[in-house]
Every structure is written in structure tokens, then in C-alpha cells.
Design a protein around this motif. Structure first.
Motif, PDB file in Angstrom:
ATOM      1  N   SER A  68       0.815  -1.216   0.000  1.00 36.66           N
ATOM      2  CA  SER A  68       0.000   0.000   0.000  1.00 36.66           C
ATOM      3  C   SER A  68       0.852   1.271   0.000  1.00 36.66           C
ATOM      4  O   SER A  68       0.322   2.369  -0.153  1.00 36.66           O
ATOM      5  N   LEU A  69       2.168   1.129   0.141  1.00 39.77           N
ATOM      6  CA  LEU A  69       3.053   2.292   0.132  1.00 39.77           C
ATOM      7  C   LEU A  69       3.330   2.750  -1.293  1.00 39.77           C
ATOM      8  O   LEU A  69       3.316   1.957  -2.233  1.00 39.77           O
ATOM      9  N   THR A  70       3.631   4.029  -1.433  1.00 39.71           N
ATOM     10  CA  THR A  70       4.051   4.537  -2.740  1.00 39.71           C
ATOM     11  C   THR A  70       5.477   4.066  -2.999  1.00 39.71           C
ATOM     12  O   THR A  70       6.172   3.605  -2.090  1.00 39.71           O
ATOM     13  N   LYS A  71       5.914   4.212  -4.242  1.00 40.49           N
ATOM     14  CA  LYS A  71       7.274   3.800  -4.592  1.00 40.49           C
ATOM     15  C   LYS A  71       8.296   4.575  -3.753  1.00 40.49           C
ATOM     16  O   LYS A  71       9.273   4.007  -3.266  1.00 40.49           O
ATOM     17  N   ALA A  72       8.057   5.851  -3.554  1.00 43.58           N
ATOM     18  CA  ALA A  72       8.973   6.687  -2.767  1.00 43.58           C
ATOM     19  C   ALA A  72       9.000   6.228  -1.301  1.00 43.58           C
ATOM     20  O   ALA A  72      10.072   6.177  -0.678  1.00 43.58           O
ATOM     21  N   GLN A  73       7.839   5.890  -0.761  1.00 41.02           N
ATOM     22  CA  GLN A  73       7.784   5.423   0.629  1.00 41.02           C
ATOM     23  C   GLN A  73       8.511   4.083   0.785  1.00 41.02           C
ATOM     24  O   GLN A  73       9.196   3.863   1.783  1.00 41.02           O
ATOM     25  N   ARG A  74       8.369   3.218  -0.204  1.00 38.70           N
ATOM     26  CA  ARG A  74       9.080   1.932  -0.162  1.00 38.70           C
ATOM     27  C   ARG A  74      10.588   2.144  -0.197  1.00 38.70           C
ATOM     28  O   ARG A  74      11.338   1.490   0.523  1.00 38.70           O
ATOM     29  N   GLN A  75      11.021   3.083  -1.031  1.00 46.16           N
ATOM     30  CA  GLN A  75      12.445   3.387  -1.127  1.00 46.16           C
ATOM     31  C   GLN A  75      12.956   3.932   0.205  1.00 46.16           C
ATOM     32  O   GLN A  75      14.024   3.549   0.669  1.00 46.16           O
ATOM     33  N   GLU A  76      12.182   4.816   0.839  1.00 48.98           N
ATOM     34  CA  GLU A  76      12.557   5.355   2.145  1.00 48.98           C
ATOM     35  C   GLU A  76      12.665   4.236   3.181  1.00 48.98           C
ATOM     36  O   GLU A  76      13.582   4.221   4.000  1.00 48.98           O
ATOM     37  N   LEU A  77      11.724   3.314   3.130  1.00 48.91           N
ATOM     38  CA  LEU A  77      11.734   2.186   4.052  1.00 48.91           C
ATOM     39  C   LEU A  77      12.994   1.346   3.864  1.00 48.91           C
ATOM     40  O   LEU A  77      13.643   0.952   4.844  1.00 48.91           O
ATOM     41  N   LEU A  78      13.344   1.061   2.621  1.00 48.16           N
ATOM     42  CA  LEU A  78      14.536   0.268   2.337  1.00 48.16           C
ATOM     43  C   LEU A  78      15.819   0.972   2.779  1.00 48.16           C
ATOM     44  O   LEU A  78      16.779   0.331   3.203  1.00 48.16           O
ATOM     45  N   GLN A  79      15.825   2.294   2.711  1.00 50.83           N
ATOM     46  CA  GLN A  79      17.001   3.063   3.111  1.00 50.83           C
ATOM     47  C   GLN A  79      17.031   3.312   4.620  1.00 50.83           C
ATOM     48  O   GLN A  79      18.016   3.790   5.139  1.00 50.83           O
TER      49      GLN A  79
END
Length: 84
Positions: A68-79
Motif C-alpha cells: 500500500s506504500l508509494t514507490k517513494a515510501q518503499r524506497q525510504e523504508l529500504l534506506q
């Protein structure tokens, strides 16, 4: 598993078990205090709740949340920047 006689509070043994559902069973018990009690009785054993949910449930929930996260939110999570 220890079972206690509901009448005299002595130890009791489980003589048999009848599965009602996958999470509930009747336990057929006999009091070990044969001199003063000797009662036979049925106790019900049932599942109450998880203290730690099964891994498959946790993985499903995590996948749903991440999906349900946006692509940007997923990237932030991974970082690791999402919670700082």
C-alpha cells in the motif's frame, strides 16, 4: 499439563480427550485422591489468543502494508529513513 480436581483441588489425570474443534477439546479427567474424592469430570481446553502471531500471518500483513506504500515510501523504508 497439570489438571486439578475442581472439588478437592488434588491432582487429577487426563484419561482421554475428545476434539470438539481444532481449537477446543474436552478432557476427561479422574481425581487422584481416591481415598477422599475420586471424582471423574470433564474439563474444556480451548485456544485463547496468540502471544506472538504465526510467521505466515506476520508476513501477509507486512506484504499488505508494503504493497500500500508509494514507490517513494518503499524506497525510504529500504534506506531506513522512514522512521528517523
Amino acid at each position: 499439563m497439570k489438571v486439578q480436581c475442581p472439588h478437592c483441588l488434588s491432582k487429577a489425570r487426563i484419561t482421554s480427550r475428545n476434539e470438539i474443534t481444532t481449537t477446543v477439546a474436552d478432557l476427561y479427567c479422574q481425581c487422584m485422591n481416591t481415598q477422599a474424592c475420586g471424582a471423574s469430570f470433564v474439563m474444556t481446553l480451548g485456544f485463547s489468543r496468540y502471544l506472538n502471531p504465526p510467521l505466515t500471518s506476520t508476513q501477509r500483513l507486512a506484504a499488505h502494508i508494503i504493497g500500500s506504500l508509494t514507490k517513494a515510501q518503499r524506497q525510504e523504508l529500504l534506506q531506513g529513513d522512514l522512521f528517523h
